[in-house]
Write a protein that holds these residues in place. Structure first.
Motif, PDB file in Angstrom:
ATOM      1  N   ALA A  30      -0.211  -1.403  -2.846  1.00 36.83           N
ATOM      2  CA  ALA A  30       1.019  -0.743  -2.398  1.00 36.83           C
ATOM      3  C   ALA A  30       0.762   0.022  -1.103  1.00 36.83           C
ATOM      4  N   LYS A  76       7.212   2.727   0.179  1.00 32.54           N
ATOM      5  CA  LYS A  76       8.494   2.429  -0.442  1.00 32.54           C
ATOM      6  C   LYS A  76       9.592   3.028   0.429  1.00 32.54           C
ATOM      7  N   GLU A  77      10.614   2.212   0.679  1.00 35.55           N
ATOM      8  CA  GLU A  77      11.755   2.659   1.486  1.00 35.55           C
ATOM      9  C   GLU A  77      11.304   3.252   2.818  1.00 35.55           C
ATOM     10  N   GLU A 125       4.556   2.361  -7.451  1.00 33.73           N
ATOM     11  CA  GLU A 125       5.722   1.511  -7.253  1.00 33.73           C
ATOM     12  C   GLU A 125       5.977   1.455  -5.751  1.00 33.73           C
ATOM     13  N   ALA A 126       6.183   0.249  -5.226  1.00 34.86           N
ATOM     14  CA  ALA A 126       6.341   0.097  -3.784  1.00 34.86           C
ATOM     15  C   ALA A 126       7.185  -1.126  -3.473  1.00 34.86           C
ATOM     16  N   ASP A 127       7.630  -1.205  -2.226  1.00 36.80           N
ATOM     17  CA  ASP A 127       8.333  -2.409  -1.782  1.00 36.80           C
ATOM     18  C   ASP A 127       7.598  -3.077  -0.621  1.00 36.80           C
TER      19      ASP A 127
END
Length: 163
Positions: A16, A19-20, A124-126
């Motif tokens: 990761a 995120k965002e 948690e990641a994008d």
């Protein structure tokens, strides 16, 4: 003279990155190391990574890669392809690819070195750092940093060199 292409990133154990369009941790010593390593050099990044900064980073030449034809942030060189960014920096001894995920994916085949801060945790990641294949890369330096009152997570600085 050939230019060393170095990818520099902080990635969790699940690779990761963020995120965002933001990091998911705050590691002051890692920021200091990033500044020390990249100061005085060209830094290559995607548009979203550039836009995540409050302003251009001091004492570095920014090359921003974007598909937007009319994008021209002040104080930056804009290109539309990674190869064009490398051409602009071909007279430099070392150039740094600083993200994001898509740019890291594109740069991996060209990279000579990876300066990775491995954050010990799963997030948690994008956006993710590409997998580092042990067949192609070897760790040449490793330094562990414990969790402390300024760092919520332990992390390890890893320097990889292409085999």
């Amino acid at each position: 003279m050939s230019t060393t292409i170095t990818m520099i990133a902080a990635a969790a154990e699940n690779d990761a990155l963020g995120k965002e369009n933001d990091l998911v941790w705050h590691l002051p010593d890692d920021f200091k190391r990033f500044k020390q390593i990249t100061s005085g050099h060209f830094i290559i990044m995607g548009r979203k990574t550039f836009e995540s900064f409050p302003k251009p980073l001091p004492n570095r030449t920014h090359i921003v890669i974007t598909r937007q034809k009319d994008y021209q942030p002040e104080g930056c060189i804009v290109v539309h392809h990674l190869e064009d960014a490398f051409k602009l920096a071909e007279d430099e001894s070392e150039v740094f690819v600083i993200g994001g995920g898509e740019i890291y994916d594109q740069a991996m085949p060209y990279a000579d070195k990876i300066e990775l801060t491995r954050v010990h945790g799963t997030f948690e990641a994008d956006t993710f750092f590409p997998k580092i294949d042990d067949k192609n890369w070897e760790v040449i330096r490793e330094q562990h940093h414990h969790k402390d009152d300024r760092h919520d997570y332990a992390f390890t600085y890893l320097t990889y060199r292409k085999k």
